[in-house]
Design an enzyme around this catalytic site. Structure first.
Site, mmCIF file in Angstrom:
data_model
loop_
_atom_site.group_PDB
_atom_site.id
_atom_site.type_symbol
_atom_site.label_atom_id
_atom_site.label_comp_id
_atom_site.label_asym_id
_atom_site.label_seq_id
_atom_site.Cartn_x
_atom_site.Cartn_y
_atom_site.Cartn_z
ATOM 1 N N ASP A 16 0.215 -15.771 69.440
ATOM 2 C CA ASP A 16 -0.222 -14.394 69.682
ATOM 3 C C ASP A 16 -1.496 -14.468 70.524
ATOM 4 O O ASP A 16 -2.598 -14.138 70.078
ATOM 5 C CB ASP A 16 -0.484 -13.713 68.332
ATOM 6 C CG ASP A 16 -1.041 -12.312 68.483
ATOM 7 O OD1 ASP A 16 -1.565 -11.775 67.481
ATOM 8 O OD2 ASP A 16 -0.976 -11.757 69.609
ATOM 9 N N GLU A 57 -3.333 -13.276 77.777
ATOM 10 C CA GLU A 57 -2.557 -13.660 78.978
ATOM 11 C C GLU A 57 -2.897 -15.084 79.390
ATOM 12 O O GLU A 57 -3.954 -15.587 79.017
ATOM 13 C CB GLU A 57 -2.963 -12.750 80.136
ATOM 14 C CG GLU A 57 -3.017 -11.285 79.810
ATOM 15 C CD GLU A 57 -1.629 -10.715 79.629
ATOM 16 O OE1 GLU A 57 -1.211 -10.577 78.461
ATOM 17 O OE2 GLU A 57 -0.983 -10.434 80.633
ATOM 18 N N PRO A 67 -9.251 -18.784 78.287
ATOM 19 C CA PRO A 67 -9.026 -19.742 77.188
ATOM 20 C C PRO A 67 -7.538 -19.936 76.857
ATOM 21 O O PRO A 67 -7.168 -20.896 76.211
ATOM 22 C CB PRO A 67 -9.780 -19.106 76.010
ATOM 23 C CG PRO A 67 -9.946 -17.673 76.355
ATOM 24 C CD PRO A 67 -9.988 -17.589 77.832
ATOM 25 N N ASP A 91 -6.938 -10.386 65.729
ATOM 26 C CA ASP A 91 -7.039 -9.015 65.215
ATOM 27 C C ASP A 91 -6.401 -8.890 63.834
ATOM 28 O O ASP A 91 -6.566 -7.877 63.154
ATOM 29 C CB ASP A 91 -6.400 -8.028 66.198
ATOM 30 C CG ASP A 91 -4.957 -8.407 66.530
ATOM 31 O OD1 ASP A 91 -4.661 -8.583 67.729
ATOM 32 O OD2 ASP A 91 -4.138 -8.562 65.610
ATOM 33 N N GLY A 143 -6.399 -23.257 69.816
ATOM 34 C CA GLY A 143 -5.039 -23.424 69.310
ATOM 35 C C GLY A 143 -4.338 -24.613 69.935
ATOM 36 O O GLY A 143 -3.519 -25.274 69.308
ATOM 37 N N HIS A 187 3.137 -6.399 66.319
ATOM 38 C CA HIS A 187 2.897 -7.272 65.165
ATOM 39 C C HIS A 187 4.166 -7.445 64.333
ATOM 40 O O HIS A 187 4.465 -8.548 63.854
ATOM 41 C CB HIS A 187 1.739 -6.720 64.336
ATOM 42 C CG HIS A 187 0.435 -6.771 65.073
ATOM 43 N ND1 HIS A 187 -0.438 -5.698 65.143
ATOM 44 C CD2 HIS A 187 -0.128 -7.752 65.818
ATOM 45 C CE1 HIS A 187 -1.484 -6.025 65.891
ATOM 46 N NE2 HIS A 187 -1.323 -7.264 66.310
#
Ligand code: SAM
Length: 275
Positions: free
Chosen positions: A155, A158, A162, A86, A138, A62
């Site tokens: 972010d 893999e 989606p 997250d 996105g 992060h």
């Protein structure tokens, strides 16, 4: 009798870890979501049986996704995170006083819901007044954005399910359009041990769109191979030419201004991927 979770990182290799208990598991509209309590790494989010983040090592990823572009840009105000449900990247973004708005677009609201419940120290800033959380694709959000963002961070999971569209040249062209004329983007780009072709392809595609393109690395023990790569594409500012006075004080556990530079020094076998 101990329970163990194994993530198969390739068909022939994986990591395995002792699980104290399963906190939540469900098949969402988009992916299999597990929240497990591990002995070594604390609470851990899995999506489709792949490690996404853990309480013990989450700070590396992060901090490195967020602070490299946010210190490279001289005045980042409007930031977008694609994925990131997250909340960890949002937490790091908000450490930059110049940021006026941080938009997060994650396709799966369940990731946001259960991260808030079981990963409060990671997801805790999603309610901040500067944050706009949207549940959506996105790829579609980028397609309808133009000249809007100073920094975009991808972010995502893999390139399967989606997220498959989030590693295409068309998506990177869309990111360029969604960025302002001096914008910067960073995308998590998997690892050079098992995904060399992906890194090579992403670098080739991004280089055709952004005048400044590079790759940097970080050590993330719970991710495949432990050596993680990030692609950066910048329209104007060079991540290796950041004025000393830009590095304002922030609380971190991995990122430092020295590491900001050092992360771009690549081992020979990785240099060969980005040539
Ligand atoms: N740090 C992790 C990594 O590098 O693999 C990623 C963590 S984050 C939880 C990944 C997020 O990407 C998930 O919450 C998933 O729902 C989201 N995602 C996948 N495809 C997406 C898409 N097309 N649009 C928005 N979010 C997406």
């Amino acid at each position: 009798m101990s329970i163990w979770f194994t993530e198969k990182q390739t068909e022939n290799f994986g990591i395995t870890m002792k699980v104290n208990r399963t906190l939540h598991t469900e098949q969402t509209e988009f992916q299999k979501l597990d929240m497990i309590e591990t002995e070594e790494w604390g609470n851990m989010l899995l999506l489709d049986d792949m490690v996404m983040t853990s309480q013990r090592d989450e700070f590396v990823y992060h901090e490195m996704v967020a602070h490299v572009p946010l210190f490279t840009h001289p005045n980042p105000e409007n930031v977008l995170v694609v994925g990131g449900g997250d909340g960890g990247v949002i937490r790091e973004i908000l450490k930059h006083p110049s940021v006026k708005k941080a938009t997060l677009v994650d396709i799966d609201g369940k990731v946001i819901e259960y991260s808030k419940k079981f990963l409060p120290e990671i997801a805790g800033m999603l309610e901040d007044p500067r944050v706009d959380v949207q549940v959506g694709d996105g790829f579609m959000h980028i397609a309808k954005s133009e000249n809007e963002y100073d920094v975009i961070m991808v972010d995502s999971t893999e390139p399967v399910g989606p997220a498959v569209n989030l590693f295409t040249k068309g998506f990177y062209a869309g990111i360029s359009k969604a960025l302002k004329e001096d914008g910067i983007f960073v995308a998590q780009s998997d690892n050079p041990w098992f995904k060399a072709d992906l890194i090579r392809d992403v670098q080739r595609d991004v280089k055709e769109i952004f005048p400044i393109t590079s790759l940097y690395l970080a050590n993330i023990p719970t991710y495949p191979s432990g050596l993680w790569a990030f692609t950066i594409g910048s329209k104007k500012y060079n991540p290796l030419e950041v004025a000393e006075e830009r590095f304002h004080e922030i609380e971190t556990k991995y990122y430092t201004k020295e590491l900001h530079q050092a992360a771009f020094v690549l081992p020979k076998f990785v240099q060969d991927l980005v040539k």
